[in-house]
Design an enzyme around this catalytic site. Structure first.
Site, PDB file in Angstrom:
ATOM      1  N   MET A 172       8.121  32.681  14.246  1.00  0.00           N
ATOM      2  CA  MET A 172       7.437  33.978  14.236  1.00  0.00           C
ATOM      3  C   MET A 172       5.925  33.757  14.058  1.00  0.00           C
ATOM      4  O   MET A 172       5.199  34.676  13.698  1.00  0.00           O
ATOM      5  CB  MET A 172       7.998  34.870  13.137  1.00  0.00           C
ATOM      6  N   LYS A 178      14.652  25.100   4.951  1.00  0.00           N
ATOM      7  CA  LYS A 178      14.266  26.032   3.869  1.00  0.00           C
ATOM      8  C   LYS A 178      15.064  27.319   3.993  1.00  0.00           C
ATOM      9  O   LYS A 178      15.507  27.883   3.010  1.00  0.00           O
ATOM     10  CB  LYS A 178      12.769  26.330   3.905  1.00  0.00           C
ATOM     11  N   TYR A 209       2.109  31.988  12.901  1.00  0.00           N
ATOM     12  CA  TYR A 209       1.317  31.693  11.698  1.00  0.00           C
ATOM     13  C   TYR A 209       1.744  30.328  11.141  1.00  0.00           C
ATOM     14  O   TYR A 209       2.222  30.202  10.024  1.00  0.00           O
ATOM     15  CB  TYR A 209       1.458  32.804  10.641  1.00  0.00           C
ATOM     16  N   HIS A 257       2.424  26.633   9.784  1.00  0.00           N
ATOM     17  CA  HIS A 257       2.048  25.750   8.685  1.00  0.00           C
ATOM     18  C   HIS A 257       2.713  24.396   8.954  1.00  0.00           C
ATOM     19  O   HIS A 257       3.385  24.222   9.986  1.00  0.00           O
ATOM     20  CB  HIS A 257       2.463  26.343   7.330  1.00  0.00           C
ATOM     21  N   HIS A 262       6.295  24.280  10.300  1.00  0.00           N
ATOM     22  CA  HIS A 262       6.496  24.527  11.732  1.00  0.00           C
ATOM     23  C   HIS A 262       6.112  23.278  12.540  1.00  0.00           C
ATOM     24  O   HIS A 262       6.790  22.915  13.506  1.00  0.00           O
ATOM     25  CB  HIS A 262       5.596  25.667  12.221  1.00  0.00           C
ATOM     26  N   VAL A 306       9.559  21.079   4.140  1.00  0.00           N
ATOM     27  CA  VAL A 306       8.237  20.447   3.971  1.00  0.00           C
ATOM     28  C   VAL A 306       7.556  21.121   2.776  1.00  0.00           C
ATOM     29  O   VAL A 306       7.565  22.345   2.655  1.00  0.00           O
ATOM     30  CB  VAL A 306       7.374  20.618   5.244  1.00  0.00           C
ATOM     31  N   ARG A 329       4.412  32.992   4.063  1.00  0.00           N
ATOM     32  CA  ARG A 329       4.140  34.012   3.044  1.00  0.00           C
ATOM     33  C   ARG A 329       3.311  33.481   1.871  1.00  0.00           C
ATOM     34  O   ARG A 329       2.833  34.280   1.058  1.00  0.00           O
ATOM     35  CB  ARG A 329       5.453  34.588   2.524  1.00  0.00           C
TER      36      ARG A 329
END
Ligand code: PAF
Length: 283
Positions: free
Chosen positions: A30, A149, A32, A34, A37, A176, A187
């Protein structure tokens, strides 16, 4: 790297490369991005000729009072990062492309969504299962990589691939973490400095649970109480759930007799964080 926005173009692209005998690995996201990803992208890229990253904030997996409209987004940065990771395509459709007027079919699982995050997010896993099914049909990957996660999400995807006979290999990538142990999440940007410090309560309590289980503690109620006390000892924390369950079925366990999933969801301020660890008492 191509940015593709329509279902038709994405299906055509996949068909063309696959006719040439080249393989496609999908990382559904989705956005954004980090480090978590980027790790998923590295895994998929290492396994296939082409990495396709889908970037779609899926409205059907958000409940009415959840953060759909506030979900963080930075498309230009995401495109750049995906390109640096060697993506052949970012598939970034508009909402109407995935859910056109008249859309009415959804994918539902019977029991996996009735545990953990599904308890307080009743529409979430149906929305995830539906959009991931659509992405599989649009991108037609040989491999798809998801983060551990979201352990329950990974189980839901494994089950749907089995139940609906998708010929896709599902790979779970390890969590991670930041250097201090906080699991990476889009988030985390919402956390104030004080809340950021309290976010460590999750990874610390998983360490505590692991230590206790390996020392021989088997009683799930005792373990849950100790984990809960540790988390609530940090400021700004409110527990959504602390669960010890079977890693396959996600059903609660009373006693630890084999590998157990310790899964946590904690509100830190207004931000809901999750974390988990599979702990094997025999190892
Ligand atoms: O994990 C996510 O980011 C989403 O749930 C997914 C798998 C991309 C489906 O929208």
């Amino acid at each position: 790297m191509k940015v593709i926005k329509t279902v038709e173009e994405m299906q055509n692209w996949s068909e063309t490369v696959q006719l040439r005998g080249e393989t496609v690995g999908l990382v559904p996201t989705m956005g954004y991005f980090h480090q978590g990803h980027l790790g998923l992208m590295e895994t998929a890229k290492a396994m296939c000729d082409h990495l396709v990253v889908s970037l779609f904030v899926n409205p059907t997996q958000f409940g009415e009072n959840e953060d759909l409209d506030a979900y963080p987004m930075d498309l230009d940065r995401d495109f750049k990062l995906a390109e640096e990771k060697g993506a052949s395509v970012v598939f970034a459709p508009q909402r109407e492309e995935i859910y056109p007027a008249g859309f009415q079919t959804s994918v539902a699982l019977a029991s996996l969504p009735l545990h953990l995050c599904g308890l307080n997010r009743p529409v979430h896993f149906g929305g995830v299962a539906t959009v991931v099914t659509k992405l599989f049909n649009i991108v037609r990957p040989e491999v798809a990589v998801f983060g551990a996660k979201d352990f329950q999400q990974l189980q839901v995807i494994r089950q749907l691939v089995k139940d609906l006979n998708f010929n896709i290999r599902i790979v779970g990538n390890p969590i991670v973490r930041e250097a201090d142990g906080l699991a990476m999440s889009s988030r985390n940007v919402y956390l104030s400095p004080g809340e950021r410090a309290s976010g460590l309560s999750l990874s610390r309590s998983l360490e505590l649970a692991e230590g206790l289980i390996k020392e021989g503690e088997k009683d799930a109620a005792i373990l849950r109480a100790k984990v809960t006390d540790l988390i609530l000892g940090f400021d700004h924390t409110a527990i959504d759930y602390v669960t010890l369950c079977d890693p396959e079925t996600l059903a609660d366990v009373d006693h630890v007799t084999g590998p157990v999933l310790v899964a946590l969801a904690v509100k830190v301020g207004t931000t809901r964080l999750i974390d988990n660890r599979v702990i094997d008492p025999a190892q």
